[in-house]
Design an enzyme around this catalytic site. Structure first.
Site, short mmCIF file in Angstrom:
data_model
loop_
_atom_site.label_atom_id
_atom_site.label_comp_id
_atom_site.label_asym_id
_atom_site.label_seq_id
_atom_site.Cartn_x
_atom_site.Cartn_y
_atom_site.Cartn_z
N ASP A 66 0.84 -1.20 0.00
CA ASP A 66 0.00 0.00 0.00
C ASP A 66 0.88 1.25 0.00
O ASP A 66 1.79 1.37 0.84
CB ASP A 66 -0.87 -0.03 1.26
CG ASP A 66 -2.10 0.86 1.15
OD1 ASP A 66 -2.12 1.75 0.28
OD2 ASP A 66 -3.03 0.69 1.95
N ASP A 67 0.63 2.16 -0.93
CA ASP A 67 1.36 3.44 -0.99
C ASP A 67 2.88 3.24 -1.11
O ASP A 67 3.67 3.98 -0.52
CB ASP A 67 1.07 4.29 0.26
CG ASP A 67 -0.32 4.89 0.24
OD1 ASP A 67 -1.09 4.59 -0.68
OD2 ASP A 67 -0.64 5.67 1.16
N CYS A 108 -6.59 3.99 -3.62
CA CYS A 108 -6.84 2.64 -3.08
C CYS A 108 -7.96 1.83 -3.74
O CYS A 108 -7.71 0.84 -4.41
CB CYS A 108 -7.10 2.75 -1.58
SG CYS A 108 -5.82 3.62 -0.68
N ARG A 112 -7.69 -1.50 -6.45
CA ARG A 112 -8.01 -2.85 -5.99
C ARG A 112 -9.17 -3.45 -6.78
O ARG A 112 -9.16 -4.64 -7.09
CB ARG A 112 -8.33 -2.81 -4.49
CG ARG A 112 -7.10 -2.46 -3.67
CD ARG A 112 -7.43 -1.87 -2.29
NE ARG A 112 -6.24 -1.20 -1.78
CZ ARG A 112 -5.30 -1.79 -1.05
NH1 ARG A 112 -5.45 -3.07 -0.70
NH2 ARG A 112 -4.24 -1.14 -0.66
N LYS A 161 -6.07 -5.39 3.86
CA LYS A 161 -6.98 -4.28 3.53
C LYS A 161 -7.88 -4.64 2.35
O LYS A 161 -7.42 -4.96 1.27
CB LYS A 161 -6.14 -3.05 3.20
CG LYS A 161 -6.91 -1.85 2.68
CD LYS A 161 -5.95 -0.71 2.42
CE LYS A 161 -6.57 0.44 1.67
NZ LYS A 161 -5.64 1.56 1.49
N HIS A 163 -11.21 -2.62 1.41
CA HIS A 163 -11.58 -1.29 0.87
C HIS A 163 -12.46 -1.35 -0.37
O HIS A 163 -12.40 -0.47 -1.24
CB HIS A 163 -10.31 -0.46 0.58
CG HIS A 163 -10.53 0.99 0.87
ND1 HIS A 163 -9.51 1.91 0.96
CD2 HIS A 163 -11.67 1.71 1.12
CE1 HIS A 163 -9.99 3.11 1.24
NE2 HIS A 163 -11.30 3.01 1.34
N SER A 186 -8.49 1.56 4.94
CA SER A 186 -7.11 1.93 5.26
C SER A 186 -6.89 2.03 6.77
O SER A 186 -7.82 2.31 7.53
CB SER A 186 -6.76 3.28 4.61
OG SER A 186 -6.84 3.19 3.21
N HIS A 293 1.41 2.21 4.04
CA HIS A 293 0.44 3.27 4.34
C HIS A 293 0.61 3.74 5.77
O HIS A 293 0.85 2.93 6.67
CB HIS A 293 -0.98 2.71 4.13
CG HIS A 293 -2.05 3.73 3.95
ND1 HIS A 293 -2.41 4.61 4.93
CD2 HIS A 293 -2.86 4.00 2.89
CE1 HIS A 293 -3.39 5.39 4.50
NE2 HIS A 293 -3.68 5.05 3.25
N ASP A 347 -0.47 -0.85 -4.89
CA ASP A 347 -1.78 -0.33 -5.30
C ASP A 347 -1.70 1.08 -5.88
O ASP A 347 -2.58 1.51 -6.59
CB ASP A 347 -2.77 -0.37 -4.14
CG ASP A 347 -2.50 0.68 -3.07
OD1 ASP A 347 -1.32 1.09 -2.91
OD2 ASP A 347 -3.45 1.09 -2.37
N ASN A 348 -0.62 1.81 -5.54
CA ASN A 348 -0.36 3.14 -6.09
C ASN A 348 0.96 3.63 -5.53
O ASN A 348 1.60 2.94 -4.72
CB ASN A 348 -1.48 4.14 -5.78
CG ASN A 348 -1.91 4.19 -4.33
OD1 ASN A 348 -3.02 3.79 -3.97
ND2 ASN A 348 -1.04 4.67 -3.46
N LYS A 378 1.07 9.73 -5.47
CA LYS A 378 -0.28 9.22 -5.21
C LYS A 378 -1.35 10.26 -5.55
O LYS A 378 -1.18 11.44 -5.29
CB LYS A 378 -0.40 8.82 -3.73
CG LYS A 378 -1.76 8.31 -3.31
CD LYS A 378 -1.77 7.90 -1.86
CE LYS A 378 -3.16 7.44 -1.42
NZ LYS A 378 -3.16 6.97 0.00
#
Length: 570
Positions: A66-67, A108, A112, A161, A163, A186, A293, A347-348, A378
């Site tokens: 994540d991130d 996010c 996904r 996660k 989301h 998140s 994240h 994811d990004n 992001k």
């Protein structure tokens, strides 16, 4: 089924075995035919069982960070000589590193959703993030990767996660997963008793006495109480609802403990792998990490404060990277003896406004934008927002120490895994993913002809495809910036004609091609044609879904509404 033609010779075929026998006189026929047919059926059964053993389906582990920044993977920046991701480096040495791999969106939920459906957000309906109080999620008309693998005999499990909607039919166990342990959104979307590192720092969960305005969780998300929360602890922090940990459909901990979460995820993942091996059942394990994240919660000893405070703050991020990498290493070791493809990606890109708690975009700095103000990671469609570190590892199948610059997307995971599992996706919808089997297994260097990056909050309407890639060229029909470290923002701009960059010569996206040159015209015409074709295809697609982004206080996950922050009874 046994087919018996007319005499004199009766050939019978069972599972590829052909047996011929002659017709006997009536007195002998009944007994002998019974014996022969029994033999044929027995042989067919044996061959069928052997065939089943020979066609054992592979296991799949998808690890979604994540991130995370492209530059966070040591192997992507060998010149820096750091050692934050040794296990991922080893996976890259023993597998393939995909250097031009992109998340399907720069935030996010849309990213996904596209990974699990193989479809752009304009098709699957998820154009921006779902909230703590969202009543819905990924549209129920969408078919997910775990649903299809589950029908094909796979055990499907998810950790981490989600989301994509946490209520009723939108929860993971109703979207194809046999088992789920994780957080519905998140890690910064709820309070904890011992907060992790964030910027600005967030306070622990409130401990309001009964009768106070913030006591009952069901009142946490009214307009009045949300204003109180923001005034008391600073914008962006939640203090009146605990961050929940769910197992299947039940809240097992609220607020959860961020500092033990990684160990919980690791032990659960190892148990899933072990149990699937014992059952001799193929599995899909989707691990959607809390790393990188905010809030970050690395092992305490790894983030000890050194002599210089700034160095200590950066050490927190590096310690979190190493903790993430250690989890990846544990999954690799546990699955090495099986026929397992591990696919690690993000994811990004990094969340720049978090400053020392954000990752590295590497050379993909989006300088055209940053020179005009704001961030370029992001939420943006600059390379730093969606080019993510990606490694695929499959002993005996993927050539060791391979590197591919094929243009690929997270949407390509969907068709690739289905192809490797021998599963055909439903034909009642259109897909945007590409089967990347030849890239992974056969060294093919060519990838997608086009890749489109949806607006993810920095500019334009959510989900609109206003940035496009074809080969080495990238065109911006609209540009915009996210908030940078320090709070600077840039304005969004429409570009007609579009900005076009040559990423082979200008990976930092600093100087666009000069409009009117033959090179510019050729790239602009090609990209414009591809974009128009895709937009028309989506406009005429009868399978397009629409998400419901309605929120309601009753939709907030709550273990015990009578307790402050919905705290679970001890």
């Amino acid at each position: 089924m046994i087919q018996i033609p007319m005499p004199p010779t009766i050939p019978t075929q069972t599972n590829g075995l052909i047996v011929s026998f002659h017709r006997f006189e009536p007195k002998m026929a009944a007994g002998v035919t019974f014996v022969l047919l029994s033999c044929v059926l027995l042989c067919g059964l044996v061959l069928h069982k052997a065939s089943q053993r020979g066609e054992k389906k592979p296991n799949f582990i998808i690890i979604l960070a994540d991130d995370i920044g492209w530059g966070d993977l040591d192997a992507n920046q060998p010149g820096k000589k750091v050692n934050n991701t040794p296990f991922l480096n080893l996976m890259a040495q023993q597998g393939i590193r995909l250097t031009d791999f992109h998340s399907p969106a720069s935030t996010c939920s849309p990213s996904r959703a596209a990974i699990l459906t193989g479809r752009y957000s304009l098709r699957n309906g998820v154009t921006h993030n779902f909230a703590v109080g969202s009543v819905a999620g990924l549209p129920l008309s969408e078919v997910t990767l775990p649903q299809l693998l589950q029908k094909a005999g796979y055990y499907t499990a998810m950790i981490g996660k989600w989301h994509l909607g946490h209520n009723g039919p939108y929860s993971p166990t109703n979207r194809g997963f046999d088992y789920y342990l994780g957080i519905p959104y998140s890690t910064d979307m709820g309070c904890t008793d011992k907060p992790g590192y964030d910027l600005p720092p967030c306070a622990p969960c409130i401990t309001s006495p009964p009768g106070s305005p913030l006591f009952r969780c069901t009142s946490c998300f009214t307009k009045e109480t949300s204003l109180i929360v923001k005034r008391s602890v600073g914008g962006g922090c939640y203090s009146s609802v605990g961050l929940p940990l769910l197992e299947n459909s039940s809240i097992v901990e609220q607020p959860l403990d961020l500092w033990t979460l990684t160990d919980q995820y690791k032990s659960t993942a190892l148990r899933i792998i072990h149990n699937a091996r014992e059952r001799e059942q193929p599995y899909l394990l989707y691990v959607a990490l809390a790393h990188m994240h905010v809030p970050l919660a690395p092992p305490p000893s790894a983030a000890d404060t050194p002599a210089h405070p700034q160095e200590g703050e950066r050490r927190v991020y590096e310690a979190s990277l190493r903790e993430m990498d250690d989890l990846v290493g544990a999954l690799k070791s546990a699955s090495d003896e099986d026929d397992t493809l591990i696919w690690f990606t993000g994811d990004n890109g990094p969340w720049e406004q978090k400053c020392q708690y954000a990752g590295s975009v590497g050379p993909f700095k989006g300088k055209w934008q940053t020179s005009r103000g704001g961030g370029s990671a992001k939420r943006t469609t600059w390379e730093g927002g969606h080019r993510v570190p990606t490694v695929a590892y499959w002993p005996g199948k993927i050539a060791a120490n391979s590197t591919s610059s094929a243009l690929l997307s997270g949407m390509d995971i969907f068709p690739t895994l289905l192809s490797l599992a021998g599963v055909t996706p439903p034909s009642d919808r259109r897909y945007d993913g590409m089967d990347a089997t030849d890239v992974l297994l056969r060294g093919q260097q060519s990838g997608r002809e086009f890749l489109f990056h949806p607006n993810s909050g920095a500019a334009g309407m959510f989900g609109d495809l206003e940035t496009a890639r074809s080969g080495k060229y990238k065109a911006f029909y609209r540009s915009g910036a996210a908030e940078a470290c320090g709070g600077a923002t840039g304005r969004q701009q429409l570009h007609d004609p579009p900005l076009i960059f040559d990423l082979d010569l200008d990976e930092a996206e600093e100087t666009p091609l000069e409009v009117g040159t033959p090179e510019y015209r050729a790239a602009a015409e090609r990209i414009s044609r591809g974009r128009e074709e895709l937009l028309w295809d989506i406009a005429t697609d009868q399978s397009v879904s629409t998400s419901d982004y309605t929120t309601d206080p009753s939709a907030v996950p709550c273990c015990d509404p009578k307790q402050a922050v919905c705290r679970c009874p001890i």
